[in-house]
Enzyme design. Sequence first.
Site, PDB file in Angstrom:
ATOM      1  N   MET A   1      42.524  17.507  36.041  1.00 10.89           N
ATOM      2  CA  MET A   1      42.712  18.331  34.844  1.00 10.89           C
ATOM      3  C   MET A   1      41.498  18.240  33.903  1.00 10.89           C
ATOM      4  O   MET A   1      41.079  19.250  33.327  1.00 10.89           O
ATOM      5  CB  MET A   1      43.982  17.913  34.098  1.00 10.89           C
ATOM      6  CG  MET A   1      44.350  18.886  33.000  1.00 10.89           C
ATOM      7  SD  MET A   1      45.789  18.387  32.050  1.00 10.89           S
ATOM      8  CE  MET A   1      47.108  18.660  33.176  1.00 10.89           C
TER       9      MET A   1
ATOM     10  N   ARG B   1      49.166  52.770  37.146  1.00  5.14           N
ATOM     11  CA  ARG B   1      49.488  51.552  36.393  1.00  5.14           C
ATOM     12  C   ARG B   1      50.323  51.997  35.192  1.00  5.14           C
ATOM     13  O   ARG B   1      51.521  51.812  35.182  1.00  5.14           O
ATOM     14  CB  ARG B   1      48.185  50.847  35.976  1.00  5.14           C
ATOM     15  CG  ARG B   1      48.388  49.569  35.228  1.00  5.14           C
ATOM     16  CD  ARG B   1      47.103  48.769  35.058  1.00  5.14           C
ATOM     17  NE  ARG B   1      46.073  49.436  34.287  1.00  5.14           N
ATOM     18  CZ  ARG B   1      44.911  48.872  33.940  1.00  5.14           C
ATOM     19  NH1 ARG B   1      44.634  47.636  34.323  1.00  5.14           N
ATOM     20  NH2 ARG B   1      44.008  49.532  33.233  1.00  5.14           N
TER      21      ARG B   1
ATOM     22  N   TYR C   1      42.324  12.525  43.593  1.00  5.94           N
ATOM     23  CA  TYR C   1      43.719  12.576  44.059  1.00  5.94           C
ATOM     24  C   TYR C   1      43.801  12.943  45.533  1.00  5.94           C
ATOM     25  O   TYR C   1      43.177  13.904  45.978  1.00  5.94           O
ATOM     26  CB  TYR C   1      44.491  13.630  43.251  1.00  5.94           C
ATOM     27  CG  TYR C   1      44.722  13.249  41.807  1.00  5.94           C
ATOM     28  CD1 TYR C   1      45.469  12.119  41.482  1.00  5.94           C
ATOM     29  CD2 TYR C   1      44.210  14.022  40.783  1.00  5.94           C
ATOM     30  CE1 TYR C   1      45.694  11.779  40.146  1.00  5.94           C
ATOM     31  CE2 TYR C   1      44.433  13.693  39.450  1.00  5.94           C
ATOM     32  CZ  TYR C   1      45.171  12.564  39.146  1.00  5.94           C
ATOM     33  OH  TYR C   1      45.395  12.236  37.841  1.00  5.94           O
TER      34      TYR C   1
ATOM     35  N   LYS D   1      39.069  42.976  24.579  1.00  9.44           N
ATOM     36  CA  LYS D   1      40.340  42.288  24.870  1.00  9.44           C
ATOM     37  C   LYS D   1      40.082  40.912  25.472  1.00  9.44           C
ATOM     38  O   LYS D   1      38.986  40.634  25.966  1.00  9.44           O
ATOM     39  CB  LYS D   1      41.199  43.145  25.810  1.00  9.44           C
ATOM     40  CG  LYS D   1      40.588  43.391  27.184  1.00  9.44           C
ATOM     41  CD  LYS D   1      41.306  44.546  27.875  1.00  9.44           C
ATOM     42  CE  LYS D   1      40.583  44.948  29.137  1.00  9.44           C
ATOM     43  NZ  LYS D   1      41.254  44.589  30.366  1.00  9.44           N
TER      44      LYS D   1
HETATM   45  C1  LIG Z   1      41.707  50.908  30.233  1.00  8.92           C
HETATM   46  C2  LIG Z   1      40.511  50.026  30.343  1.00  8.92           C
HETATM   47  N1  LIG Z   1      39.313  50.480  29.931  1.00  8.92           N
HETATM   48  C3  LIG Z   1      38.190  49.735  30.002  1.00  8.92           C
HETATM   49  C4  LIG Z   1      38.229  48.455  30.529  1.00  8.92           C
HETATM   50  C5  LIG Z   1      36.941  47.680  30.643  1.00  8.92           C
HETATM   51  O1  LIG Z   1      36.678  47.436  31.987  1.00  8.92           O
HETATM   52  P1  LIG Z   1      35.289  46.859  32.519  1.00  8.92           P
HETATM   53  O2  LIG Z   1      35.275  45.406  32.161  1.00  8.92           O
HETATM   54  O3  LIG Z   1      35.391  47.088  34.000  1.00  8.92           O
HETATM   55  O4  LIG Z   1      34.196  47.626  31.870  1.00  8.92           O
HETATM   56  C6  LIG Z   1      39.447  47.942  30.975  1.00  8.92           C
HETATM   57  C7  LIG Z   1      39.493  46.581  31.541  1.00  8.92           C
HETATM   58  O5  LIG Z   1      40.289  46.211  32.328  1.00  8.92           O
HETATM   59  C8  LIG Z   1      40.610  48.734  30.884  1.00  8.92           C
HETATM   60  O6  LIG Z   1      41.799  48.300  31.306  1.00  8.92           O
END
Ligand SMILES: Cc1ncc(COP(=O)(O)O)c(C=O)c1O
Length: 368
Positions: free
Chosen positions: A314, A135, A266, A37
């Site tokens: 920036m 969560r 700045y 992700k």
């Molecule tokens: C549900 C879930 N699994 C796995 C991970 C991976 O986490 P990490 O980077 O601590 O290994 C995350 C990251 O936030 C997560 O939300």
Amino acid sequence: MSNSRCYLEINRNNFRHNVIGLQKILPAQTKILGIIKANYYGHGDLEMAEIMQQQGVNDFSVATLREAVSLRQRGLKGSLLVLGYVDRNDWLKAHIYDVIMTIASFDQIAEMTQLAKEKGVRFAVEVKVDTGMHRIGIDPHLPDDQLAMIYDNPNLQVIGTYSHLCRADSFAPEDVEFTHKQKDLYDQFLQRLKDKGYASGRTHLCASPGILNYPEFVYDFVRPGFMLLGFTVGEVRERYQRKPVMAWYSKVEMVKTLEADEGISYGHIYRTDRQRKIASLTVGYGDGYPRRLSNKGHVVINGVKVPIVGRICMDQMMVDVSDVDCKREDVATLFGEGYSVDELARDSETIVDEIVCDINERVERIYL
Ligand SMILES: Cc1ncc(COP(=O)(O)O)c(C=O)c1O
């Protein structure tokens, strides 16, 4: 060395080393579900996924449907799970793109079932169980009829059942105790499914801290994120030598000498105490460099760690190079050799995840 004013070097071999190292310490029955992700924490989702695939990893996960669809459109094969929210208007899109959705709360079920019936499809889902992070996730003690609506539902294909640890990166006794409670709750839920004759699908509980600190928590998959990128968040036991994957660089745009009592940047929050040599660097908060490091952070130029002076702008920031041999077009290491991303995160009073996720699109990624 690049023509870019500001660039990241991403070391494929170090990433591969980290993946192979993990595969070696995992139990034979446990596979990797690659968490890619947020553009794999800024490192490049597809680029890193391809290396994992070369090592036999075929299961991936992202946070959003947009990330998942983009990966599919760029050709990612293998299973792909969305960990977070998917709008009901996008459920069919998820199905079309062969994306597994997470059931994050029981409320989704009736509507999902209805839509699946209407469209004559079966939605592929994984069930997230809230074992204490609070969560997202279903209550593991939900009533039997609700359990049946999820696990005995011809309109849903339950690919897996998973949970997430929230205190596994601390060795404080109360955190260790809580982590075991989460695991026990997860196990009890899996047992409840078994007793009722429901299939849980694939099981997974541990992200990086769980993988490193609780090797005895064994399930079908692990969900490594940061550990494969070679940095550290929280307290973790190193079970093999991980290598850093990313380094961040900018250039010296100009060097000037300022006399005593001159203000810089700045607001002039920094003033020279004596004659000083100042370099302007080609990076700023518009690239994702943390502005809170104004007058506080460091970079490395020609092997010497030098302080940031004045407010970070920036697109530029200034450093004091009075004691360094430094000229226009020299490279400044923002993190990498001589100043690790872990140190930068510590100086920024945050975690490395936030630093690397904030490095934005205009920063060129160079894959070594
Ligand atoms: C549900 C879930 N699994 C796995 C991970 C991976 O986490 P990490 O980077 O601590 O290994 C995350 C990251 O936030 C997560 O939300």
